[in-house]
Motif scaffolding. Structure first.
Motif, PDB file in Angstrom:
ATOM      1  N   ALA A   8     -20.570  85.683 -99.013  1.00 20.12           N
ATOM      2  CA  ALA A   8     -21.102  87.049 -98.996  1.00 20.12           C
ATOM      3  C   ALA A   8     -22.437  87.110 -99.729  1.00 20.12           C
ATOM      4  N   LEU A   9     -22.532  86.440-100.852  1.00 18.39           N
ATOM      5  CA  LEU A   9     -23.772  86.403-101.619  1.00 18.39           C
ATOM      6  C   LEU A   9     -24.884  85.715-100.827  1.00 18.39           C
ATOM      7  N   ALA A  10     -24.525  84.689-100.065  1.00 21.34           N
ATOM      8  CA  ALA A  10     -25.500  83.951 -99.250  1.00 21.34           C
ATOM      9  C   ALA A  10     -25.776  84.642 -97.916  1.00 21.34           C
ATOM     10  N   ASN A  11     -24.999  85.666 -97.612  1.00 16.35           N
ATOM     11  CA  ASN A  11     -25.154  86.401 -96.353  1.00 16.35           C
ATOM     12  C   ASN A  11     -24.901  85.502 -95.137  1.00 16.35           C
ATOM     13  N   VAL A  12     -23.852  84.704 -95.247  1.00 14.73           N
ATOM     14  CA  VAL A  12     -23.423  83.860 -94.128  1.00 14.73           C
ATOM     15  C   VAL A  12     -21.936  84.120 -93.892  1.00 14.73           C
ATOM     16  N   PRO A  13     -21.445  83.850 -92.683  1.00 15.27           N
ATOM     17  CA  PRO A  13     -20.010  84.026 -92.440  1.00 15.27           C
ATOM     18  C   PRO A  13     -19.172  83.096 -93.330  1.00 15.27           C
ATOM     19  N   GLU A  19     -16.701  75.420 -93.809  1.00 18.56           N
ATOM     20  CA  GLU A  19     -17.168  74.192 -93.172  1.00 18.56           C
ATOM     21  C   GLU A  19     -18.011  73.376 -94.151  1.00 18.56           C
ATOM     22  N   ALA A  20     -18.855  74.043 -94.929  1.00 21.93           N
ATOM     23  CA  ALA A  20     -19.662  73.340 -95.930  1.00 21.93           C
ATOM     24  C   ALA A  20     -18.763  72.653 -96.959  1.00 21.93           C
ATOM     25  N   ARG A  21     -17.695  73.317 -97.351  1.00 25.16           N
ATOM     26  CA  ARG A  21     -16.727  72.708 -98.269  1.00 25.16           C
ATOM     27  C   ARG A  21     -16.082  71.487 -97.626  1.00 25.16           C
ATOM     28  N   ASP A  22     -15.639  71.637 -96.382  1.00 27.44           N
ATOM     29  CA  ASP A  22     -14.956  70.545 -95.689  1.00 27.44           C
ATOM     30  C   ASP A  22     -15.872  69.341 -95.474  1.00 27.44           C
ATOM     31  N   ARG A  23     -17.164  69.594 -95.350  1.00 29.04           N
ATOM     32  CA  ARG A  23     -18.131  68.511 -95.130  1.00 29.04           C
ATOM     33  C   ARG A  23     -18.750  68.026 -96.434  1.00 29.04           C
ATOM     34  N   ASP A  43     -26.376  76.119 -93.385  1.00 30.91           N
ATOM     35  CA  ASP A  43     -26.249  77.002 -92.235  1.00 30.91           C
ATOM     36  C   ASP A  43     -27.473  76.890 -91.326  1.00 30.91           C
ATOM     37  N   ALA A  44     -28.659  76.871 -91.904  1.00 28.51           N
ATOM     38  CA  ALA A  44     -29.885  76.780 -91.099  1.00 28.51           C
ATOM     39  C   ALA A  44     -29.987  75.425 -90.393  1.00 28.51           C
ATOM     40  N   LEU A  45     -29.600  74.364 -91.057  1.00 26.92           N
ATOM     41  CA  LEU A  45     -29.720  73.025 -90.476  1.00 26.92           C
ATOM     42  C   LEU A  45     -28.794  72.839 -89.279  1.00 26.92           C
ATOM     43  N   ARG A  46     -27.704  73.588 -89.258  1.00 22.66           N
ATOM     44  CA  ARG A  46     -26.767  73.469 -88.141  1.00 22.66           C
ATOM     45  C   ARG A  46     -27.421  73.876 -86.826  1.00 22.66           C
ATOM     46  N   ARG A  47     -28.484  74.655 -86.897  1.00 24.60           N
ATOM     47  CA  ARG A  47     -29.157  75.155 -85.695  1.00 24.60           C
ATOM     48  C   ARG A  47     -30.339  74.285 -85.266  1.00 24.60           C
ATOM     49  N   ILE A  48     -30.694  73.293 -86.067  1.00 23.59           N
ATOM     50  CA  ILE A  48     -31.876  72.477 -85.757  1.00 23.59           C
ATOM     51  C   ILE A  48     -31.475  71.276 -84.909  1.00 23.59           C
ATOM     52  N   SER A  49     -32.215  71.096 -83.851  1.00 19.37           N
ATOM     53  CA  SER A  49     -32.070  69.915 -82.997  1.00 19.37           C
ATOM     54  C   SER A  49     -33.482  69.412 -82.716  1.00 19.37           C
ATOM     55  N   TRP A  50     -33.768  68.199 -83.120  1.00 15.18           N
ATOM     56  CA  TRP A  50     -35.100  67.642 -82.937  1.00 15.18           C
ATOM     57  C   TRP A  50     -35.295  67.171 -81.507  1.00 15.18           C
ATOM     58  N   PRO A  51     -36.521  67.176 -81.025  1.00 14.43           N
ATOM     59  CA  PRO A  51     -36.782  66.671 -79.664  1.00 14.43           C
ATOM     60  C   PRO A  51     -36.231  65.251 -79.496  1.00 14.43           C
ATOM     61  N   GLY A  52     -35.575  65.029 -78.396  1.00 11.64           N
ATOM     62  CA  GLY A  52     -35.009  63.710 -78.120  1.00 11.64           C
ATOM     63  C   GLY A  52     -33.581  63.533 -78.594  1.00 11.64           C
ATOM     64  N   GLU A  53     -33.065  64.473 -79.388  1.00  7.74           N
ATOM     65  CA  GLU A  53     -31.678  64.384 -79.832  1.00  7.74           C
ATOM     66  C   GLU A  53     -30.782  64.976 -78.758  1.00  7.74           C
ATOM     67  N   TYR A 119     -39.388  75.208 -91.301  1.00  9.46           N
ATOM     68  CA  TYR A 119     -39.556  75.735 -92.662  1.00  9.46           C
ATOM     69  C   TYR A 119     -38.380  76.619 -93.029  1.00  9.46           C
ATOM     70  N   LEU A 120     -37.804  76.386 -94.199  1.00 13.99           N
ATOM     71  CA  LEU A 120     -36.708  77.200 -94.716  1.00 13.99           C
ATOM     72  C   LEU A 120     -37.210  77.970 -95.937  1.00 13.99           C
ATOM     73  N   PRO A 121     -37.142  79.298 -95.914  1.00 13.05           N
ATOM     74  CA  PRO A 121     -37.699  80.131 -96.994  1.00 13.05           C
ATOM     75  C   PRO A 121     -36.769  80.256 -98.205  1.00 13.05           C
ATOM     76  N   LEU A 122     -36.677  79.224 -99.018  1.00 12.04           N
ATOM     77  CA  LEU A 122     -35.780  79.254-100.172  1.00 12.04           C
ATOM     78  C   LEU A 122     -36.101  80.409-101.116  1.00 12.04           C
ATOM     79  N   GLY A 123     -37.384  80.709-101.281  1.00 11.97           N
ATOM     80  CA  GLY A 123     -37.776  81.803-102.172  1.00 11.97           C
ATOM     81  C   GLY A 123     -37.233  83.142-101.730  1.00 11.97           C
ATOM     82  N   ARG A 124     -37.321  83.409-100.443  1.00 12.71           N
ATOM     83  CA  ARG A 124     -36.790  84.673 -99.918  1.00 12.71           C
ATOM     84  C   ARG A 124     -35.271  84.723-100.068  1.00 12.71           C
ATOM     85  N   TRP A 125     -34.607  83.605 -99.760  1.00 12.00           N
ATOM     86  CA  TRP A 125     -33.153  83.560 -99.888  1.00 12.00           C
ATOM     87  C   TRP A 125     -32.722  83.767-101.336  1.00 12.00           C
TER      88      TRP A 125
END
Length: 145
Positions: A8-13, A19-23, A43-53, A119-125
């Protein structure tokens, strides 16, 4: 701190926190508010897929090396992060940037090399989490009066 509270504090489900705990991204025995940034990064990295992957998004996989590096780079205290702090993630790892000029330099390097990046905005988070924490503490202090 409980996983659901951290989510809730991180504003993620909450399922993302579990899942982060399990991994093994989060250790539930020592959770603090500073785990907001690694959780949001995960959470953000789960959505990233690099070209060719060719990775099926519905298949759970082990964290890739660059994901581990990015998550570890995001393990900073909320109070030490300002609005300019960010994480520049690329297929070989991540770079923590702490000023607009350092961000521009790193983006130019990666762009010149033709390296994909995100880019991940750590400052905003961190600011969002600090605001939530302060709002959470105000009602409890008023209720005690």
């Amino acid at each position: 701190m409980k996983l659901a509270t951290l989510a809730a504090l991180a504003n993620v489900p909450a399922k993302v926190a579990y899942e982060a705990r399990d991994r093994k991204v989060l250790l539930t025995q020592i959770l603090t508010e500073n785990d907001v940034l690694p959780l949001r990064t995960f959470d953000a990295l789960r959505r990233i897929s690099w070209p060719g992957e060719n990775i099926a998004r519905n298949t759970r996989q082990r964290l890739r090396l660059w994901e581990h590096l990015a998550i570890e780079q995001s393990r900073v205290e909320l109070d030490s992060v300002d609005q300019f702090t960010g994480l520049l993630v690329h297929p070989a790892g991540a770079v923590l940037t702490e000023s607009p000029s350092s961000l521009v330099i790193e983006v130019l390097k990666l762009s010149e090399e033709g390296t994909p990046h995100s880019y991940l905005p750590l400052g905003r988070w961190a600011a969002e989490a600090r605001t939530s924490l302060s709002e959470e503490q105000v009602p409890s202090a008023a209720g005690a009066a």
